[in-house]
Design an enzyme around this catalytic site. Sequence first.
Site, short mmCIF file in Angstrom:
data_model
loop_
_atom_site.label_atom_id
_atom_site.label_comp_id
_atom_site.label_asym_id
_atom_site.label_seq_id
_atom_site.Cartn_x
_atom_site.Cartn_y
_atom_site.Cartn_z
N ASP A 26 -89.90 -28.32 -32.54
CA ASP A 26 -88.84 -28.60 -31.56
C ASP A 26 -89.33 -28.37 -30.13
O ASP A 26 -90.14 -27.49 -29.88
CB ASP A 26 -87.64 -27.69 -31.85
CG ASP A 26 -86.38 -28.15 -31.11
OD1 ASP A 26 -86.30 -29.34 -30.76
OD2 ASP A 26 -85.49 -27.32 -30.90
N HIS B 173 -92.76 -36.88 -27.44
CA HIS B 173 -92.96 -37.15 -28.88
C HIS B 173 -94.41 -37.54 -29.17
O HIS B 173 -94.97 -37.15 -30.18
CB HIS B 173 -91.99 -38.23 -29.36
CG HIS B 173 -90.54 -37.78 -29.31
ND1 HIS B 173 -90.12 -36.58 -29.83
CD2 HIS B 173 -89.42 -38.37 -28.80
CE1 HIS B 173 -88.81 -36.45 -29.63
NE2 HIS B 173 -88.37 -37.52 -29.00
N LEU C 9 -104.61 -29.06 -48.97
CA LEU C 9 -103.30 -28.76 -48.38
C LEU C 9 -102.21 -29.69 -48.91
O LEU C 9 -102.38 -30.91 -48.95
CB LEU C 9 -103.42 -28.92 -46.85
CG LEU C 9 -102.14 -28.69 -46.06
CD1 LEU C 9 -101.75 -27.22 -46.04
CD2 LEU C 9 -102.28 -29.21 -44.63
C1 IPE Z 1 -84.40 -29.95 -35.48
O1 IPE Z 1 -84.47 -30.14 -34.10
C2 IPE Z 1 -84.91 -31.18 -36.19
C3 IPE Z 1 -86.32 -31.50 -36.02
C4 IPE Z 1 -87.21 -30.83 -35.33
C5 IPE Z 1 -86.73 -32.68 -36.70
P1 IPE Z 1 -83.21 -30.60 -33.24
O2 IPE Z 1 -83.66 -30.68 -31.84
O3 IPE Z 1 -82.64 -31.85 -33.83
O4 IPE Z 1 -82.20 -29.40 -33.50
P2 IPE Z 1 -80.85 -29.01 -32.72
O5 IPE Z 1 -80.02 -30.25 -32.61
O6 IPE Z 1 -81.25 -28.50 -31.37
O7 IPE Z 1 -80.24 -27.94 -33.56
C1 IPE Z 2 -88.22 -32.26 -31.69
O1 IPE Z 2 -88.14 -32.26 -30.31
C2 IPE Z 2 -88.50 -33.63 -32.25
C3 IPE Z 2 -87.40 -34.20 -33.04
C4 IPE Z 2 -86.24 -33.67 -33.25
C5 IPE Z 2 -87.66 -35.49 -33.63
P1 IPE Z 2 -86.81 -32.65 -29.56
O2 IPE Z 2 -86.80 -34.12 -29.33
O3 IPE Z 2 -85.62 -32.11 -30.27
O4 IPE Z 2 -87.01 -31.88 -28.19
P2 IPE Z 2 -85.89 -31.15 -27.33
O5 IPE Z 2 -85.25 -30.14 -28.22
O6 IPE Z 2 -84.94 -32.21 -26.86
O7 IPE Z 2 -86.67 -30.53 -26.22
MG MG Z 3 -84.59 -30.35 -30.14
#
Ligand code: IPE
Ligand code: IPE
Ligand code: MG
Length: 246
Positions: free
Chosen positions: A17, A34, A128
Amino acid sequence: MVNSKNPQPKHVAVIMDGNGRWAKNRGLPRAAGHQSGFRTTRDLVEACARRKVEALTLFAFSSENWARPEQEVGLLMDLFLRGLKSEVSKLHENNVCISFIGERSAFSTKLRDEMHSAESTTKNNTGLQLTVAVNYGGRWDIVDAAKRLAEQVKAGELEPDQITADKFSSTVTLSHVSDPDLFIRTGGEKRISNYLLWHLAYTELYFTDVLYPDFDDAELDNAFEFYAGRQRRFGKTGDQVTDNHA
Ligand code: IPE
Ligand code: IPE
Ligand code: MG
């Protein structure tokens, strides 16, 4: 205090995240975050393989992430598809066995074919065990297992009494690996976000403010160091565990 250190975790589960915030901090579009997160994933997989971690389970796209803007969802799917195409042969060479968990019916045929092909190419690899959770939700996982068990009961193949925690564990996803020893969430949030709800019952939880694209080998060391210092009691007393009075 803990007298002896935990051995290295066998199974590591990660919520990757913070990509969006990483990009925003740099005045870049979320897409750049990303992309950068994708490169981090490549390094993380390599680092875990090198360290002889047995299983790595990555949360790439949650069942709730469909609620994001259409353009971002499209971009994530595209990155996923291109990632599969570009990485599978290298993973295969490195003896990595890749599989996916999550509800696949929502994906394009192209993506499903690519997932299937990655799984069948690498299925006999003994290194792995890499699992990527896509369109995954912990509640979906539990409900899906409950449905399959109910069907077996209906067909007369299973007695309700035979539905034990062990039976459930072998019916939910990830039944081929032991439950995660270490959970890592980057990006600062201290929540599970519907990840492996069944499997995290006794997992050590590590939360770091580091945004996923910045999660490098030194950060992985920090997470492993945290894990090494935990005393895993599984309900017993500390003395029972340290004195080996189990
Ligand atoms: C959790 O991250 C899902 C992934 C990393 C794939 P999110 O960014 O979607 O989680 P919330 O919405 O902050 O809980
Ligand atoms: C995690 O990073 C990737 C996915 C959920 C696919 P985020 O896209 O949630 O990044 P933030 O939380 O907005 O910074
Ligand atoms: Mg996120």
